[in-house]
Design a protein around this motif. Structure first.
Motif, PDB file in Angstrom:
ATOM      1  N   VAL A   1      -4.106   3.054  -2.452  1.00  0.00           N
ATOM      2  CA  VAL A   1      -3.433   4.350  -2.460  1.00  0.00           C
ATOM      3  C   VAL A   1      -4.268   5.351  -1.672  1.00  0.00           C
ATOM      4  O   VAL A   1      -5.413   5.625  -2.025  1.00  0.00           O
ATOM      5  N   LEU A   2      -3.689   5.856  -0.592  1.00  0.00           N
ATOM      6  CA  LEU A   2      -4.222   7.036   0.079  1.00  0.00           C
ATOM      7  C   LEU A   2      -3.330   8.192  -0.325  1.00  0.00           C
ATOM      8  O   LEU A   2      -2.134   8.184  -0.046  1.00  0.00           O
ATOM      9  N   SER A   3      -3.875   9.187  -0.975  1.00  0.00           N
ATOM     10  CA  SER A   3      -3.076  10.331  -1.377  1.00  0.00           C
ATOM     11  C   SER A   3      -2.797  11.224  -0.165  1.00  0.00           C
ATOM     12  O   SER A   3      -3.104  10.857   0.967  1.00  0.00           O
ATOM     13  N   GLY A   4      -2.226  12.387  -0.392  1.00  0.00           N
ATOM     14  CA  GLY A   4      -1.861  13.255   0.716  1.00  0.00           C
ATOM     15  C   GLY A   4      -3.056  13.829   1.457  1.00  0.00           C
ATOM     16  O   GLY A   4      -4.111  14.070   0.869  1.00  0.00           O
ATOM     17  N   HIS A   5      -2.890  14.031   2.756  1.00  0.00           N
ATOM     18  CA  HIS A   5      -3.892  14.674   3.603  1.00  0.00           C
ATOM     19  C   HIS A   5      -5.244  13.954   3.573  1.00  0.00           C
ATOM     20  O   HIS A   5      -6.296  14.598   3.641  1.00  0.00           O
ATOM     21  N   CYS A   6      -5.232  12.643   3.485  1.00  0.00           N
ATOM     22  CA  CYS A   6      -6.472  11.859   3.574  1.00  0.00           C
ATOM     23  C   CYS A   6      -6.724  11.458   5.025  1.00  0.00           C
ATOM     24  O   CYS A   6      -5.804  11.369   5.836  1.00  0.00           O
ATOM     25  N   THR A   7      -7.986  11.202   5.324  1.00  0.00           N
ATOM     26  CA  THR A   7      -8.374  10.681   6.635  1.00  0.00           C
ATOM     27  C   THR A   7      -9.273   9.470   6.436  1.00  0.00           C
ATOM     28  O   THR A   7     -10.223   9.527   5.647  1.00  0.00           O
TER      29      THR A   7
ATOM     30  N   ASN B   1       0.817  -1.211   0.000  1.00  0.00           N
ATOM     31  CA  ASN B   1       0.000   0.000   0.000  1.00  0.00           C
ATOM     32  C   ASN B   1       0.853   1.264   0.000  1.00  0.00           C
ATOM     33  O   ASN B   1       2.025   1.254   0.398  1.00  0.00           O
ATOM     34  N   HIS B   2       0.246   2.369  -0.422  1.00  0.00           N
ATOM     35  CA  HIS B   2       0.867   3.691  -0.360  1.00  0.00           C
ATOM     36  C   HIS B   2       0.004   4.575   0.535  1.00  0.00           C
ATOM     37  O   HIS B   2      -1.154   4.848   0.204  1.00  0.00           O
ATOM     38  N   ILE B   3       0.573   4.995   1.666  1.00  0.00           N
ATOM     39  CA  ILE B   3      -0.118   5.894   2.589  1.00  0.00           C
ATOM     40  C   ILE B   3       0.568   7.251   2.473  1.00  0.00           C
ATOM     41  O   ILE B   3       1.722   7.422   2.872  1.00  0.00           O
ATOM     42  N   GLY B   4      -0.140   8.219   1.895  1.00  0.00           N
ATOM     43  CA  GLY B   4       0.464   9.491   1.561  1.00  0.00           C
ATOM     44  C   GLY B   4       0.748  10.372   2.765  1.00  0.00           C
ATOM     45  O   GLY B   4       0.230  10.168   3.871  1.00  0.00           O
TER      46      GLY B   4
END
Length: 232
Positions: free
Chosen positions: A164-170, A145-148
């Motif tokens: 994929v969680l991009s940047g500033h996700c919750t 996985n990619h955790i931004g």
């Protein structure tokens, strides 16, 4: 983990569960951690065997009688049944008995030095967790996985593979994110969400919803009803 560290198995571990994930957890803790697994424990009504990998499988109800909480740590190896509620219930039960809760982070994962994470965490190989990300307690990150950066995953979540969680996700509590799902920048996944495999989520979701793979419109059936979640 280097060979010298593996030679010093100075931590004693009990694994809750004996299913596929528990067996996988045994392999990872045994070959890529400083823990030595001494036993598996299963709730009495669900225990079907006495031994696994040459180790005892005992009733969870008797765990404290057989394994001193001051000497053993515990990992709860349960997946996402009932939107993670079964794993969460067992996690709190074991904590109430005074056990320290263990976590596993693969030596083949890339986790930036200021990432924060809690307990009963299992992070498989090839995960990338970028700066300033935060993970709560009782979270499983399967492989790849990619955790931004600056993203937050709250308690009791299961992230499958190649998410994929991009940047500033919750990601709020009690969520499941399926294989190859993608969440765009600055998006919040509400609590009790089931994000189906291959989904693209580009805007904030609604609580207690199932999101299919072809759009960001939730199913008409509430997630907790579909997965038969029993409120505590």
């Amino acid at each position: 983990m280097d060979k010298e560290a593996l030679m010093h198995k100075h931590k004693k571990l009990i694994i809750v569960g004996d299913s596929d994930f528990a067996q996988i957890a045994f392999e990872y803790f045994t070959h890529d951690s400083s823990y030595k697994v001494d036993a598996f424990v299963v709730e009495r009504d669900y225990r079907t065997r006495d031994m696994l990998f040459g180790l005892p499988v005992v009733d969870l109800e008797n765990i404290a009688d057989n394994y001193n909480p001051s000497k053993y740590e515990v990992f709860i190896a349960v997946t996402y049944t009932q939107l993670n509620r079964v794993r969460t219930r067992l996690y709190h039960k074991v904590k109430s008995l005074g056990y320290k809760i263990a976590s596993y982070v693969s030596s083949k994962a890339f986790i930036w030095q200021n990432v924060k994470y809690g307990e009963n965490i299992f992070i498989f190989e090839n995960n990338v967790i970028q700066p300033f990300a935060e993970l709560g307690n009782n979270i499983i990150l399967w492989s790849g996985n990619h955790i931004g950066h600056h993203s937050v995953i709250n308690d009791n979540c299961f992230i499958s593979s190649h998410v994929v969680l991009s940047g500033h996700c919750t990601v709020k509590e009690n969520c499941f994110l399926g294989v190859n799902s993608t969440v765009a920048n600055n998006v919040t996944i509400a609590s009790d969400n089931w994000i189906s495999p291959n989904s693209l989520i580009t805007k904030d979701t609604e609580e207690n919803k199932i999101y299919s793979s072809n759009n960001s419109i939730p199913s008409a059936v509430p997630a907790k009803k579909f997965f038969k979640v029993k409120e505590q």
